[in-house]
Design a protein around this motif. Structure first.
Motif, PDB file in Angstrom:
ATOM      1  N   GLY A 305       0.839  -1.194   0.000  1.00  0.00           N
ATOM      2  CA  GLY A 305       0.000   0.000   0.000  1.00  0.00           C
ATOM      3  C   GLY A 305       0.870   1.238   0.000  1.00  0.00           C
ATOM      4  N   ALA A 306       0.669   2.117   0.961  1.00  0.00           N
ATOM      5  CA  ALA A 306       1.423   3.368   1.045  1.00  0.00           C
ATOM      6  C   ALA A 306       2.678   3.244   1.911  1.00  0.00           C
ATOM      7  N   LYS A 307       3.095   2.039   2.221  1.00  0.00           N
ATOM      8  CA  LYS A 307       4.271   1.824   3.062  1.00  0.00           C
ATOM      9  C   LYS A 307       5.439   1.291   2.232  1.00  0.00           C
ATOM     10  N   ILE A 308       6.631   1.705   2.588  1.00  0.00           N
ATOM     11  CA  ILE A 308       7.855   1.067   2.106  1.00  0.00           C
ATOM     12  C   ILE A 308       8.289   0.089   3.186  1.00  0.00           C
ATOM     13  N   VAL A 309       8.518  -1.142   2.803  1.00  0.00           N
ATOM     14  CA  VAL A 309       8.764  -2.210   3.767  1.00  0.00           C
ATOM     15  C   VAL A 309      10.180  -2.749   3.566  1.00  0.00           C
ATOM     16  N   PHE A 316      10.270   4.544   7.592  1.00  0.00           N
ATOM     17  CA  PHE A 316      10.081   5.922   7.148  1.00  0.00           C
ATOM     18  C   PHE A 316      11.448   6.470   6.755  1.00  0.00           C
ATOM     19  N   LEU A 317      11.538   6.984   5.538  1.00  0.00           N
ATOM     20  CA  LEU A 317      12.807   7.449   4.998  1.00  0.00           C
ATOM     21  C   LEU A 317      13.067   8.892   5.427  1.00  0.00           C
ATOM     22  N   LYS A 318      13.942   9.036   6.412  1.00  0.00           N
ATOM     23  CA  LYS A 318      14.336  10.360   6.903  1.00  0.00           C
ATOM     24  C   LYS A 318      15.562  10.789   6.107  1.00  0.00           C
ATOM     25  N   GLY A 319      15.338  11.575   5.069  1.00  0.00           N
ATOM     26  CA  GLY A 319      16.397  11.776   4.109  1.00  0.00           C
ATOM     27  C   GLY A 319      16.774  13.209   3.833  1.00  0.00           C
ATOM     28  N   ASN A 352      18.420   8.542   7.684  1.00  0.00           N
ATOM     29  CA  ASN A 352      18.683   7.133   7.381  1.00  0.00           C
ATOM     30  C   ASN A 352      18.620   6.900   5.872  1.00  0.00           C
ATOM     31  N   PHE A 353      18.514   7.995   5.096  1.00  0.00           N
ATOM     32  CA  PHE A 353      18.206   7.919   3.671  1.00  0.00           C
ATOM     33  C   PHE A 353      18.825   9.119   2.970  1.00  0.00           C
ATOM     34  N   ASP A 594      15.514  18.291  14.335  1.00  0.00           N
ATOM     35  CA  ASP A 594      14.556  18.063  15.420  1.00  0.00           C
ATOM     36  C   ASP A 594      13.411  17.164  14.955  1.00  0.00           C
ATOM     37  N   TYR A 595      12.928  17.401  13.729  1.00  0.00           N
ATOM     38  CA  TYR A 595      11.852  16.582  13.163  1.00  0.00           C
ATOM     39  C   TYR A 595      12.294  15.128  13.034  1.00  0.00           C
ATOM     40  N   TYR A 596      13.474  14.900  12.523  1.00  0.00           N
ATOM     41  CA  TYR A 596      13.953  13.539  12.303  1.00  0.00           C
ATOM     42  C   TYR A 596      14.294  12.814  13.607  1.00  0.00           C
ATOM     43  N   LEU A 597      14.883  13.520  14.560  1.00  0.00           N
ATOM     44  CA  LEU A 597      15.341  12.862  15.770  1.00  0.00           C
ATOM     45  C   LEU A 597      14.243  12.664  16.803  1.00  0.00           C
ATOM     46  N   ASN A 598      13.192  13.470  16.727  1.00  0.00           N
ATOM     47  CA  ASN A 598      12.178  13.437  17.783  1.00  0.00           C
ATOM     48  C   ASN A 598      10.802  12.970  17.335  1.00  0.00           C
ATOM     49  N   GLU A 599      10.618  12.741  16.036  1.00  0.00           N
ATOM     50  CA  GLU A 599       9.334  12.236  15.557  1.00  0.00           C
ATOM     51  C   GLU A 599       9.357  10.715  15.547  1.00  0.00           C
ATOM     52  N   ASN A 600       8.231  10.100  15.874  1.00  0.00           N
ATOM     53  CA  ASN A 600       8.106   8.642  15.794  1.00  0.00           C
ATOM     54  C   ASN A 600       7.538   8.263  14.435  1.00  0.00           C
TER      55      ASN A 600
END
Length: 601
Positions: A305-309, A316-319, A352-353, A594-600
């Motif tokens: 679906g809308a997920k990358i697995v 979630f690609l934090k890039g 991570n991306f 801050d968004y990348y390090l503190n968001e789940n």
């Protein structure tokens, strides 16, 4: 009905012509040059700047047989020879001429390169002259003999020089031409610097006459407990055996050659490569007395679906997007150390991306990123308005795609092949990119296909993804510059997104420009405060996209671009970097961090 029939006839004609063009494409790359016996040809080369191409054409504009490539020398005082490599300029290879010579800063045209080297031959060896990249068109000569021509500024190529090298002194001459052309890939109009030259390393590689040439080793698509692959051999005999071993897994297997190729499979349960544990295994390949070692990771990647697995779990690609621009000195990246600086900044950002834009980056960048645990988006420079209805343009693009995939197919970190960036909608474009996507899947069905799109419609108050290319790709990239090219930053947070495609979306570009150290109110463009506000509001927008699978904002570091003429702000630099070209972090760096390090996510 007549109109529809005419459309289909035109489409069939285009596809038929493209197929004919593909027949002439022969991508043939030696795998894992790091694992071979190599002699570096890096260092100082002699050059001749030749804007009129006098070294190739005579005054009637006919190719001449005694051009600069024969490296002619005076034999008597009366000889008329109007060039001399040995008394002309010298330049460092790898590197670009734009940043090594002030006079060549904006230069686009022909430069001749020459390098002398010594060779101690062995009749039992084959030899390859390997170029990691030359921008853009390279015609290569060895001891005055033409080896061939390569087109494309960001992918490797080689020539088999077995039997062509002389015992003792040899010379190689390369005619390098970086003139922009409408039919080229990329086309004439881009937003990065057209660095000219032998921009990546050059190697002379010697191997046994009978040698392992290429290989692919990875997890089976539908079975994470099975490693499978193939090995090709040059000058091997039918039925000869290639040995493959993974010592840490205590696994080994032999495979027999059939038509020069040996296929194999190994039952195993390797630790899977991931950003949190970028595990690489030593893999050995043996044929007779030849032994090659590589470091390979194993992982699975798919969409649900809308997920990358990744390895069976959503990721979630934090890039961040990155250009191949050297930190501190700018110019083309030429060293592993420069790659590590850029990647260390991305790691500090919380990534991570990485999106390696807008062309294949050097192999060192890909390998270092893999070691550090970055997932990678790699793309070819089908950018903006290439000639989608031009047969040779398609052939060029496909060849670059093949060379990119051929080089990096064993790198577990690469999860996305991108076929384009910001291309305008239209039937020729859709056919062009559909065929590229089909070719990518044919070459490598173990990765996801993407493209960065920049056209969105609207529906019921939301931005709506309706580009028909969305049907073709596995993951949809979206470039959206709310607060910079459209609207004010404060308009962005409440934007809603919608799509008919049940596919993952990556916000492949988002951001705005700022000159490091320029401060003011948050509504003052070019200030760090304005850029920070763009990021704050766009992050709020991304938080509300339920089919968002990642982001790669534009861009890690300021980079040179001849489009950027605001002298006291831009000064030939695109200022959308989170870090200045001198390594200074802007306020927006910390907003995204801050968004990348503190968001789940």
């Amino acid at each position: 009905m007549k109109y529809l029939n005419l459309v289909w006839l035109i489409a069939f004609s285009i596809i038929s012509n493209l197929s004919k063009a593909q027949e002439s494409i022969k991508t043939d790359l030696l795998q894992n040059i790091q694992g071979r016996n190599t002699t570096s040809l890096n260092g100082m080369w002699e050059i001749i700047v030749d804007p009129l191409e006098n070294g190739y054409y005579n005054h009637r504009y006919k190719a001449k047989p005694d051009g600069y490539f024969i490296n002619k020398k005076m034999e008597s005082p009366s000889d008329l020879i109007e060039y001399d490599f040995d008394s002309d300029w010298q330049i460092s290879v790898p590197g670009d001429w734009n940043t090594q010579f002030d006079k060549l800063y904006y230069y686009e045209g022909t430069v001749w390169y020459k390098r002398d080297f010594h060779f101690n031959g062995n009749s039992d060896e084959a030899a390859y002259l390997y170029f990691e990249a030359v921008n853009y068109e390279a015609t290569v000569y060895l001891n005055g003999e033409k080896l061939g021509t390569h087109v494309g500024g960001y992918t490797p190529f080689q020539f088999d020089v077995s039997g062509k090298l002389k015992e003792g002194e040899n010379f190689v001459v390369v005619k390098v031409d970086n003139k922009r052309k409408r039919e080229a890939v990329p086309t004439i109009n881009t937003d990065w610097w057209n660095y000219g030259g032998i921009t990546r390393s050059v190697h002379l590689i010697t191997v046994p006459k009978k040698h392992i040439f290429d290989y692919s080793i990875q997890l089976a698509n539908n079975n994470p407990d099975l490693i499978e692959g193939w090995v090709t051999v040059k000058n091997g005999k039918e039925g000869e055996e290639v040995a493959i071993s993974i010592p840490e897994l205590k696994k080994s297997v032999t495979a027999k050659l059939t038509d020069g190729k040996a296929s194999f499979s190994i039952k195993a349960k390797p630790v899977l490569w991931s950003p949190s544990n970028p595990k690489l295994y030593e893999v050995n390949l043996s044929l007779g007395n030849e032994r090659i070692t590589d470091r390979i990771g194993f992982r699975t990647i798919k969409t649900e679906g809308a997920k990358i697995v990744l390895n069976g779990k959503p990721v979630f690609l934090k890039g961040i997007s990155i250009h191949e621009e050297a930190p501190f000195k700018t110019g083309r990246v030429v060293s592993v150390e420069e790659c590590r600086i850029l990647l260390t900044w991305a790691k500090e950002l919380g990534c991570n991306f990485i999106r390696l834009a807008h062309y294949p980056h050097n192999e060192a960048m890909v390998r270092e990123a893999e070691k550090m645990g970055f997932l990678i988006w790699s793309e070819i420079p089908v950018y903006w308005t290439v000639l989608f209805d031009n047969e040779s343009t398609y052939a060029n693009a496909e060849n670059q795609l093949k060379e990119m995939i051929s080089r990096d197919k064993n790198r577990a970190a690469v999860i996305l092949w991108s076929v384009a960036n910001e291309t305008p909608e239209g039937e020729p474009r859709l056919k062009f990119l559909t065929q590229l996507a089909t070719k990518a899947r044919e070459l490598d069905d173990s990765r996801l296909i993407t493209a960065a799109l920049d056209t969105q419609g609207s529906r019921e108050g939301a931005k709506f993804i309706e580009d028909p290319l969305g049907k073709v790709v596995d993951v949809i990239g979206i470039n959206n510059y709310c607060g910079w090219y459209a609207g004010a930053p404060g308009d962005c947070a409440d934007i809603k997104w919608a799509t008919d495609y049940n596919k993952p979306m990556i916000m492949s570009e988002v951001g705005g420009g700022a000159l490091y150290g320029l401060h003011g109110e948050k509504n003052e463009r070019w200030t760090e405060e304005y850029q920070a506000d763009v990021y704050k509001n766009n992050i709020e927008m991304m938080r509300n996209i339920d089919f968002l699978a990642g982001a790669s904002p534009w861009i890690l570091m300021d980079f040179r671009s001849a489009r950027r003429h605001l002298r006291r702000i831009q000064g030939d630099f695109n200022r959308k970097g989170l870090i200045s070209e001198q390594g200074m972090k802007k306020q927006a760096f910390y907003i995204l961090q801050d968004y990348y390090l503190n968001e789940n996510n």
